[in-house]
Design an enzyme around this catalytic site. Structure first.
Site, PDB file in Angstrom:
ATOM      1  N   LYS A 199      -9.302   2.415  -1.961  1.00 17.75           N
ATOM      2  CA  LYS A 199      -9.614   1.872  -0.823  1.00 17.75           C
ATOM      3  C   LYS A 199     -11.031   1.987  -0.414  1.00 17.75           C
ATOM      4  O   LYS A 199     -11.350   3.320  -0.595  1.00 17.75           O
ATOM      5  CB  LYS A 199      -8.507   2.071   0.177  1.00 17.75           C
ATOM      6  CG  LYS A 199      -8.342   1.476   1.558  1.00 17.75           C
ATOM      7  CD  LYS A 199      -7.072   1.896   2.395  1.00 17.75           C
ATOM      8  CE  LYS A 199      -7.187   1.143   3.836  1.00 17.75           C
ATOM      9  NZ  LYS A 199      -6.037   1.340   4.408  1.00 17.75           N
ATOM     10  N   GLU A 211       0.877  -1.171   0.018  1.00 17.74           N
ATOM     11  CA  GLU A 211      -0.024   0.022  -0.026  1.00 17.74           C
ATOM     12  C   GLU A 211       0.844   1.342  -0.033  1.00 17.74           C
ATOM     13  O   GLU A 211       1.659   1.392   0.838  1.00 17.74           O
ATOM     14  CB  GLU A 211      -0.794   0.062   1.146  1.00 17.74           C
ATOM     15  CG  GLU A 211      -1.909   1.128   1.362  1.00 17.74           C
ATOM     16  CD  GLU A 211      -2.774   1.022   2.823  1.00 17.74           C
ATOM     17  OE1 GLU A 211      -3.454   1.706   3.179  1.00 17.74           O
ATOM     18  OE2 GLU A 211      -2.326  -0.198   3.548  1.00 17.74           O
ATOM     19  N   CYS A 252      -5.486  -3.389   2.409  1.00 20.01           N
ATOM     20  CA  CYS A 252      -5.233  -3.276   3.919  1.00 20.01           C
ATOM     21  C   CYS A 252      -6.560  -3.446   4.845  1.00 20.01           C
ATOM     22  O   CYS A 252      -6.964  -4.653   4.951  1.00 20.01           O
ATOM     23  CB  CYS A 252      -4.417  -2.073   4.401  1.00 20.01           C
ATOM     24  SG  CYS A 252      -3.662  -2.172   5.986  1.00 20.01           S
TER      25      CYS A 252
END
Length: 638
Positions: free
Chosen positions: A115, A46, A170
């Site tokens: 995300k 990330e 994540c």
């Protein structure tokens, strides 16, 4: 990528926070290294182009522009590399900043995936700089081209359609409803996760469980690339904990190592086979997803992933717990049947071999669980023309050590009378000579059980059922088959476990039984030497159990099973030997189905079973031509 094998990798570049040019060089070095290793999918952490720990520097246009320029360099460099790379960066899109996964391949930016779940608790404060992913998919201008932007993107390989992947980032994995749930329902077989998970005591094990568990629940490959050395350590440290899992199995892992590749192979054919079989797995519904295609060179993938030669055998420190669980499942099944039938006895034909020893041990366990005396297990040994002193002695001694009464009924005279009745010459040692003995033994057991209001406990195992290595209406039949779903290789390990657990006289006898060649003992011995060794006739059981597992569990083709077997057993058997016994397995498996169509009841203990009432329904007269033709093509190449 032939046979569905796909070489994949996770890697953590050693970055410098906010130095996009340096980070670009490190990432490019990993991409080139991956291409040399024939990796087809490379996943990086990330925000690795900038570093995850930039804080409010993410608001600086200079950093955002630097990240976009670095991505453009990576896109250009990827043109000569035969792989797909997924890399993390901040992207300024339509007036907001998004934490994105950029998918690049062959000089193209295939898409940007933002995300969804932004953590804003404890040490995380991503909502300060970033905006959560929008609900829809749009086309945006970024890094010099118009590209799809959104979470509902699938990336599919034209040469291997089963290789379709999607991305989450994540915290998306840690959320109650991760995006990967929707991605896999839409058809993704592989999920990539670009992460910057900081290191805390105990977090590594939780991360392993999370990644493995998600890959199992979604029946997918899961690649987790984590941030590492180079990130700011003002408040946190990062461990570069890279993980690759497939359907609940952790295939590869690396920790605290930057600048190296964590490589393995995914089997997307295996994933597809598992999904096809599961009726609860949703049918692909990707109406609101955009699929972006890419092309890779289709070539043979060199295997490095572990392929267990004994797929039925539990491994590791907890193996004994699994052996105990299997024996308990067998015992519980028999216990219920004894109770339901109001049986006064459990009748076991004991030969001095492994299968009957295991059935006896299970019967003893059942009586113990019922708080009944072990004398309610009646063991009968029935020597005939092929019985050796060793097996006969072991049969009686094991019963005595376990506290089970045993009686000997010599069947030679009865079989000779039967030969006379049907006009068979006893000097002709053909199938009639052999099967008459097996059927006489079964008749005795059945009739004895009737006299004692008992149940005949079957001793035949799963491997024998697969090969048809049983006499129809002989040892093929019983009133309850406790070993019906236990393959021969597992029978050996269960007996060895019981030898360790019982120790003493019973343990020593079991060890000697383990050391005795597997044989039906139907042909006369020579000087007390067993004349009929099963594995000389039908082939090594370790090979047959390997074949059985991959044929039934995943429906693999003969070609793929042959490839897996030569890889797993390459140091033990040559290719011609493996092919010989694989041909034997398929021939017998098809021809002997009629025996499996009328099997007695028995408990299922593992993921592979052949009960006609549950796991395996097959016509007895099915043709094996397609499978045999594929094996003939293999033979032509040798």
């Amino acid at each position: 990528m032939f046979d569905g094998f796909l070489k994949v990798a996770c890697a953590t570049p050693q970055i410098s926070v906010a130095d996009c040019a340096h980070n670009c060089d490190e990432i490019l070095s990993l991409m080139e290294q991956a291409a040399k290793e024939n990796v087809k999918l490379l996943v990086l952490p990330e925000l690795c182009i900038t570093g995850y720990t930039c804080g409010d520097l993410f608001f600086q246009k200079t950093l955002l522009s630097g990240a976009e320029c670095a991505l453009m360099e990576l896109i250009d460099a990827s043109e000569s590399l035969d792989l797909v790379c997924v890399v993390g960066l901040p992207a300024a899109v339509e007036g907001k900043i998004y934490n994105c996964a950029a998918v690049i391949s062959r000089g193209r930016l295939l898409g940007l995936v933002p995300k969804t779940h932004l953590p804003n608790y404890n040490e995380f404060y991503e909502l300060r700089q970033f905006t959560p992913a929008p609900s829809g998919t749009s086309i945006v201008s970024f890094a010099g081209s118009d590209v799809p932007f959104g979470t509902k993107l699938l990336f599919s390989c034209m040469e291997l359609p089963e290789f379709t992947f999607a991305a989450e980032i994540c915290e998306d994995l840690w959320a109650p409803l991760p995006p990967s749930v929707f991605h896999t329902a839409a058809g993704a077989s592989v999920i990539v996760n670009l992460s910057a998970s900081d290191e805390l005591v105990g977090k590594a094990e939780y991360r392993r469980q999370l990644v493995s568990g998600q890959s199992a629940r979604l029946v997918c490959g899961y690649l987790y690339a984590d941030a590492g050395e180079g990130e700011s350590t003002t408040d946190l440290t990062f461990a570069a904990h890279n993980l690759i899992a497939e359907n609940g199995i952790l295939l590869a892992e690396n920790r605290y190592q930057t600048g190296t590749l964590t490589i393995t192979e995914l089997d997307v054919d295996r994933i597809a086979a598992e999904r096809r079989k599961m009726t609860t797995y949703p049918a692909v519904s990707s109406d609101d997803y955009l699929t972006v295609s890419f092309s890779l060179q289709n070539e043979l993938t060199t295997l490095t992933r572990p392929i267990d030669t004994l797929p039925f055998i539990p491994q590791g420190a907890n193996a004994d717990e699994t052996f105990e669980e299997i024996l308990t499942i067998q015992m519980q099944g028999l216990k219920k049947r004894i109770t339901h039938a109001h049986a006064q006895t459990a009748v076991v034909g004991i030969s001095g071999g492994l299968d009957s020893a295991l059935a006896l041990l299970v019967a003893v366990r059942a009586m113990d669980a019922l708080d009944r005396p072990r004398s309610d297990v009646h063991a009968i040994t029935m020597p005939c023309f092929g019985t050796t002193t060793r097996t006969k002695s072991n049969a009686s001694a094991l019963c005595e050590a376990l506290g089970v009464p045993v009686q000997t009924i010599d069947i030679k005279h009865a079989v000779d009378v039967h030969f006379a009745d049907i006009g068979h010459d006893p000097d002709i040692h053909d199938v009639t000579f052999e099967n008459s003995q097996a059927r006489e033994r079964t008749q005795i057991l059945m009739d004895y059980a009737n006299r004692q209001n008992g149940l005949v406990i079957g001793t035949g195992d799963l491997s024998e059922l697969a090969l048809g290595w049983a006499t129809y209406n002989g040892d093929h039949m019983s009133m309850y088959g406790v070993n019906a779903s236990v393959p021969k290789t597992l029978v050996r390990h269960l007996a060895a476990y019981e030898a360790r657990r019982l120790s003493g006289t019973a343990g020593s006898i079991l060890l000697d039984i383990l050391d005795t060649p597997v044989s039906p003992e139907l042909l006369p011995p020579s000087d007390e030497t067993i004349a009929q060794k099963t594995e000389d006739l039908v082939g090594p059981y370790e090979l047959h159990d390997f074949f059985l597992y991959y044929i039934i569990r995943f429906g693999f083709s003969p070609k793929k099973i042959y490839r897996l077997c030569t890889y797993a057993f390459g140091d033990t058997y040559d290719k011609r030997t493996i092919l010989k016994w694989l041909k034997t397995f398929y021939r017998r498996f098809f021809v002997q189905q009629f025996k499996r169509s009328c099997l007695p009841d028995g408990p299922k203990v593992g993921s592979v079973a052949l009960s006609p009432r549950g796991d395996w329904r097959m016509p007895s007269d099915a043709s094996a031509a397609l499978w045999q033709n594929e094996l003939e093509l293999i033979e032509e190449t040798l």
